[in-house]
Write an enzyme that holds these catalytic residues in place. Structure first.
Site, PDB file in Angstrom:
ATOM      1  N   LYS A  69       8.222 -21.170 -14.322  1.00  0.00           N
ATOM      2  CA  LYS A  69       8.143 -21.534 -15.740  1.00  0.00           C
ATOM      3  C   LYS A  69       8.733 -20.437 -16.724  1.00  0.00           C
ATOM      4  O   LYS A  69       8.612 -19.169 -16.513  1.00  0.00           O
ATOM      5  CB  LYS A  69       6.580 -21.427 -15.876  1.00  0.00           C
ATOM      6  N   ASP A 227      -0.888  -9.639 -22.614  1.00  0.00           N
ATOM      7  CA  ASP A 227      -0.297 -10.156 -21.286  1.00  0.00           C
ATOM      8  C   ASP A 227       1.008  -9.427 -21.171  1.00  0.00           C
ATOM      9  O   ASP A 227       1.920  -9.943 -20.459  1.00  0.00           O
ATOM     10  CB  ASP A 227      -0.072 -11.744 -21.400  1.00  0.00           C
TER      11      ASP A 227
END
Length: 328
Positions: A69, A227
């Site tokens: 991804k 993140d």
């Protein structure tokens, strides 16, 4: 060899939150059972364009598929163009021969699988009588977290705070329409945290928003926004004495909210209680008192994308969605 191409609309027709929650749970379990190869995340930043890109990949032995991804966040999108803030693409390959099975939009998958992760953590770790939720941020992920959470818990009130105040009216309208839960717009983090049983952060902030003094005993925290190294939404002091659960310890100590607490000297890696897959396997107790503060730090895992994309691919084939083309 034919490869399936799925647009955002196709992916949307092949997804349901209930099924994604189940798939992500199984993905976490597979990861902790050693059935997953998940290389380190590759990250790039484009500060001149207020953007960032992550590449997450995974091989899942359980479904014999490989996923890659590429997901980007360009935070000026929508202001100087008509593009969404989050843009993603997922490539799905046959793990038995490397053949490209599917190319699909990954934006919605990223949102829904991350929402599912937060809901799973709350189902496991929040107090069962939790009713009030504080939300930081009012973008797509802030919406998805609440939509997913309402699938697994009886939530009665959402208290939302965002530094981007223009987002708030649309957030309130969307969440109330889709969940039937009352939303209160807050002017400060203090207002949002008042009486909160669960607190969810979804911002790209690099300076923490929530001070330890605002977190009451018994709160469950879902830390989503941090993140990559440098992001920070929560006072590192909150981690002291808390039950800390990571999606992946390896990722969270290098790029998550847990990293901030470690480099601040508040905790050591040995203070991390568990990975969420261990809890799903029943290897460790869940919440053990109504007063303990529990934290789920999620940096997002390739296995989440893998199981969700594989599910979308199978459903799309059954429904006749998308278009095939000769890739090889």
């Amino acid at each position: 060899m034919k490869t399936l191409l799925l647009s955002l609309k196709d992916v949307e027709q092949a997804l349901s939150m209930e099924e994604v929650i189940s798939a992500v749970e199984q993905g976490y379990i597979s990861y902790n059972e050693g059935k997953v190869q998940q290389p380190d995340i590759v990250s790039m930043e484009m500060p001149e364009n207020n953007g960032e890109t992550d590449i997450k990949s995974c091989y899942n032995k359980l479904n014999e598929s490989i996923s890659v991804k590429i997901a980007s966040g360009f935070y000026d999108n929508g202001k100087n163009n008509e593009l969404p803030t989050m843009i993603g693409t997922i490539l799905l390959f046959d793990g038995r021969n490397g053949a490209p099975l599917c190319i699909m939009d990954g934006s919605l998958i990223t949102g829904i699988r991350t929402g599912a992760a937060g809901a799973i953590s709350s189902k496991l770790l929040a107090r069962k009588d939790s009713k009030v939720v504080a939300v930081f941020g009012a973008g797509g992920q802030a919406r998805m977290q609440i939509y997913a959470l309402c699938q697994v818990m009886n939530i009665q009130e959402i208290r939302v705070y965002s530094e981007y105040t223009e987002e708030l009216p649309k957030y309130k309208e969307y969440v109330e329409r889709n969940t039937k839960v009352k939303v209160i717009i807050c002017d400060t983090p203090e207002q949002a945290m008042k009486d909160a049983d669960i607190a969810i952060s979804t911002t790209p902030s690099k300076k923490y928003l929530v001070d330890k003094s605002l977190v009451k005993p018994g709160t469950h925290i879902v830390a989503v926004g941090a993140d990559m190294a440098g992001k920070n939404e929560w006072d590192p002091e909150i981690f002291k004495g808390a039950k800390i659960v990571n999606d992946s310890i390896a990722q969270c100590i290098s790029r998550g909210e847990t990293r901030n607490a470690i480099i601040s000297g508040i905790i050591k890696e040995s203070d991390i209680y568990a990975e969420i897959g261990e809890l799903l396997l029943g290897n460790k107790p869940l919440r053990e008192s109504d007063d303990e503060i529990t934290i789920f730090d999620t940096t997002g895992m390739g296995i989440q994308d893998n199981v969700t994309a594989a599910q979308v691919y199978e459903i799309a084939k059954k429904k006749g969605l998308g278009k095939y083309f000769e890739f090889i």
